[in-house]
Structure formats: structure tokens, C-alpha cells
Design a protein around this motif. Sequence first.
Motif, PDB file in Angstrom:
ATOM      1  N   TYR A 199      14.340 -26.446 -13.789  1.00 55.15           N
ATOM      2  CA  TYR A 199      13.091 -27.319 -13.690  1.00 55.15           C
ATOM      3  C   TYR A 199      13.008 -28.635 -14.076  1.00 55.15           C
ATOM      4  O   TYR A 199      14.196 -29.212 -14.737  1.00 55.15           O
ATOM      5  CB  TYR A 199      11.858 -26.308 -14.569  1.00 55.15           C
ATOM      6  N   VAL A 200      12.085 -29.411 -13.821  1.00 63.04           N
ATOM      7  CA  VAL A 200      11.995 -30.869 -14.181  1.00 63.04           C
ATOM      8  C   VAL A 200      10.607 -30.538 -15.439  1.00 63.04           C
ATOM      9  O   VAL A 200       9.665 -30.508 -15.155  1.00 63.04           O
ATOM     10  CB  VAL A 200      11.229 -31.820 -13.115  1.00 63.04           C
ATOM     11  N   SER A 201      11.059 -31.400 -16.630  1.00 66.83           N
ATOM     12  CA  SER A 201      10.146 -31.279 -17.745  1.00 66.83           C
ATOM     13  C   SER A 201       9.508 -32.712 -17.513  1.00 66.83           C
ATOM     14  O   SER A 201      10.255 -33.847 -17.688  1.00 66.83           O
ATOM     15  CB  SER A 201      11.089 -31.113 -19.015  1.00 66.83           C
ATOM     16  N   VAL A 202       8.210 -32.586 -17.599  1.00 74.59           N
ATOM     17  CA  VAL A 202       7.286 -33.986 -17.528  1.00 74.59           C
ATOM     18  C   VAL A 202       6.833 -34.248 -18.973  1.00 74.59           C
ATOM     19  O   VAL A 202       6.372 -33.332 -19.685  1.00 74.59           O
ATOM     20  CB  VAL A 202       6.229 -33.801 -16.532  1.00 74.59           C
ATOM     21  N   TYR A 203       6.994 -35.612 -19.326  1.00 74.45           N
ATOM     22  CA  TYR A 203       6.310 -35.999 -20.618  1.00 74.45           C
ATOM     23  C   TYR A 203       5.234 -36.942 -20.355  1.00 74.45           C
ATOM     24  O   TYR A 203       5.141 -37.774 -19.615  1.00 74.45           O
ATOM     25  CB  TYR A 203       7.499 -36.859 -21.344  1.00 74.45           C
ATOM     26  N   PHE A 204       4.234 -36.510 -21.259  1.00 70.35           N
ATOM     27  CA  PHE A 204       3.091 -37.358 -21.212  1.00 70.35           C
ATOM     28  C   PHE A 204       2.906 -38.230 -22.495  1.00 70.35           C
ATOM     29  O   PHE A 204       3.083 -37.604 -23.426  1.00 70.35           O
ATOM     30  CB  PHE A 204       1.675 -36.737 -21.013  1.00 70.35           C
ATOM     31  N   ALA A 205       2.645 -39.355 -22.400  1.00 70.54           N
ATOM     32  CA  ALA A 205       2.451 -40.223 -23.787  1.00 70.54           C
ATOM     33  C   ALA A 205       1.276 -39.868 -24.369  1.00 70.54           C
ATOM     34  O   ALA A 205       0.057 -39.628 -23.604  1.00 70.54           O
ATOM     35  CB  ALA A 205       2.819 -41.799 -23.543  1.00 70.54           C
ATOM     36  N   VAL A 206       1.259 -39.732 -25.907  1.00 70.28           N
ATOM     37  CA  VAL A 206       0.084 -39.697 -26.583  1.00 70.28           C
ATOM     38  C   VAL A 206       0.271 -40.755 -27.754  1.00 70.28           C
ATOM     39  O   VAL A 206       1.393 -41.328 -28.150  1.00 70.28           O
ATOM     40  CB  VAL A 206      -0.102 -38.221 -27.341  1.00 70.28           C
ATOM     41  N   ALA A 207      -0.932 -40.853 -28.438  1.00 67.03           N
ATOM     42  CA  ALA A 207      -0.979 -41.755 -29.560  1.00 67.03           C
ATOM     43  C   ALA A 207      -0.481 -41.039 -30.660  1.00 67.03           C
ATOM     44  O   ALA A 207      -0.153 -41.722 -31.751  1.00 67.03           O
ATOM     45  CB  ALA A 207      -2.409 -42.420 -29.545  1.00 67.03           C
ATOM     46  N   ASP A 208      -0.736 -39.894 -30.757  1.00 66.35           N
ATOM     47  CA  ASP A 208      -0.232 -39.052 -32.151  1.00 66.35           C
ATOM     48  C   ASP A 208       0.375 -37.781 -31.607  1.00 66.35           C
ATOM     49  O   ASP A 208      -0.546 -36.903 -31.224  1.00 66.35           O
ATOM     50  CB  ASP A 208      -1.429 -38.728 -32.920  1.00 66.35           C
ATOM     51  N   CYS A 209       1.708 -37.482 -31.755  1.00 66.88           N
ATOM     52  CA  CYS A 209       2.157 -36.345 -31.338  1.00 66.88           C
ATOM     53  C   CYS A 209       1.877 -34.856 -32.021  1.00 66.88           C
ATOM     54  O   CYS A 209       1.335 -34.009 -31.541  1.00 66.88           O
ATOM     55  CB  CYS A 209       3.787 -36.574 -31.433  1.00 66.88           C
ATOM     56  N   ASP A 210       1.569 -34.998 -33.146  1.00 67.46           N
ATOM     57  CA  ASP A 210       1.181 -33.962 -34.043  1.00 67.46           C
ATOM     58  C   ASP A 210      -0.239 -33.522 -33.787  1.00 67.46           C
ATOM     59  O   ASP A 210      -0.540 -32.330 -33.705  1.00 67.46           O
ATOM     60  CB  ASP A 210       1.330 -34.292 -35.489  1.00 67.46           C
TER      61      ASP A 210
END
Length: 264
Positions: A199-210
Amino acid sequence: MTAYPEGAPCWVDAMFTDLEGAKTFYGEVLGWTFGESESEYGNYTQAYSDGKAVAAVVPPMPGADAHSAWCLYFASPDAAATAEKIRSAGGELEMEPMKVGEFGTMALAKEPAGALFGVWQGGQHAGFEKVGEPGAYAWAEVFGRDPGATDAFLRTVFPYTVQKIDAPGMDYTVFNLGGQPALGRMTMGEDFPPQVPAYVSVYFAVADCDAAVKRAVELGGTLQFGPMGSPFGRFAAITDPQGANFSVIDVSTTEGEMPPMVDA
């Protein structure tokens, strides 16, 4: 927005049986708002971050038994020509190039290890209007069990230069465009159950991962991995309530030194 260069990740979308549920989940976790559903195109619904198009969600076709999953599209100046390259390089066309009104032309394919991806020849819609910022696409990795076949396929179909991370026991390939990283490839090891397909894993940016992980779990998502610090950012892997996998990453919070890279 100008067209993306050939081989650049340029769009993501996903099918959801519960479209409203998906809108609520991603609206809360990634801060997305949503446009009107395009009934002419199967209720295709664009997602926006700060008013800029970043993704889309769509219900399955009537009668389809589709598993929810994010699909990453790579830019092409000629979808038909890219489709021929895919066939010649050992890939499989899942959907032949199809014109989508004046928006562009799309195709769906699988690379030799079985990971699904899309091809997009932009028209009125070039692709992402925002990348690498909170709420937008940030990165993607191809996970598979035949890394040699995947690497050879990708560098044949798209004009990538290739590097590998030079670290003991790590098999990670980076595909570059214009000297900039465009895509990663990770080998699926024994920690992946055999029934899990490539599969292809897609990452989305966030201001705070936790904070993003906390909200996702509160809304019925499942934390698969992390949060974990890295030289590239603090990230975590999540499965949404409808089974679609994705990752979140805070690229502003980094730990450790960048690993050495060698040309491949």
C-alpha cells in the motif's frame, strides 16, 4: 496553480461509505472544510484547508464493495503515455485513462508489488493548492514486500533520481525530483501480517502530532504507531473509523540528525 512536474505527488482522495462521518472525522483531526458534492462526478467532494484544496472524499460506486483507503496520484503530462509505461514496466492498469470533464484525466494502477496509486493529468484542476503545511499533504511512502521490483518500476515510469538511507539494517529508498525528495519506499518486514497487502502510506501535516492523535482516537480512530520523534518530524500512524490508514506529522518538531544518503 501551474501543473506539477511529472512524477510529483499531486492529489489524494478516498472512498467512504459514510461520507458525512468521514467529513466529521477529518474536519476535526485535520481542520478540513468541505465543498459541495459534485453529483455529476459521483458526489466527489473536495476538502479544503484555509480555503485551499488539499484532498477529496467520495462515496463508493453503487454496488461496489470498496475498502476505504487513501489513494495518492502522481502527476503526468500525458496519462495515456504514462499508462503504457506502467504496463511495460510490469505494473497493472486498474482503470484506463479517463477524462474527468475539464478537470483533467485520471488512471488507476498497481505497481508490481501490488500497491495501488493514481495518475493525474491536470486540466482545470492541477492538484494540491497547499502542501507541507498543517492540514495538507506532506509525504508518502510505498510499503511492499518486493522492494527491488518496486524501485525498478518507479524509476522506469517516472523521471526520478534515487537515493538510499545509509544505515545498518534499514532498507529505505527516496525518490527525488529536481533534487528534492518526492516519495519514500519502505520494505514490509515480518512485523506486517501476511494478509496486509502492499500500500501507499499518506502523511498529512499537523501543527501538533500528539493533539491530532488524541482527537483521532476520541473520534473512533485507532493508533497504529507512535507518536514518535524523528529528524523529519514527530509522526504517528492512524486508522480512521472506516478503516482508511493515514499518518500525521508535525514537521516543525524534529529530533536527531538527518541520516546519511547514498545514490542508488
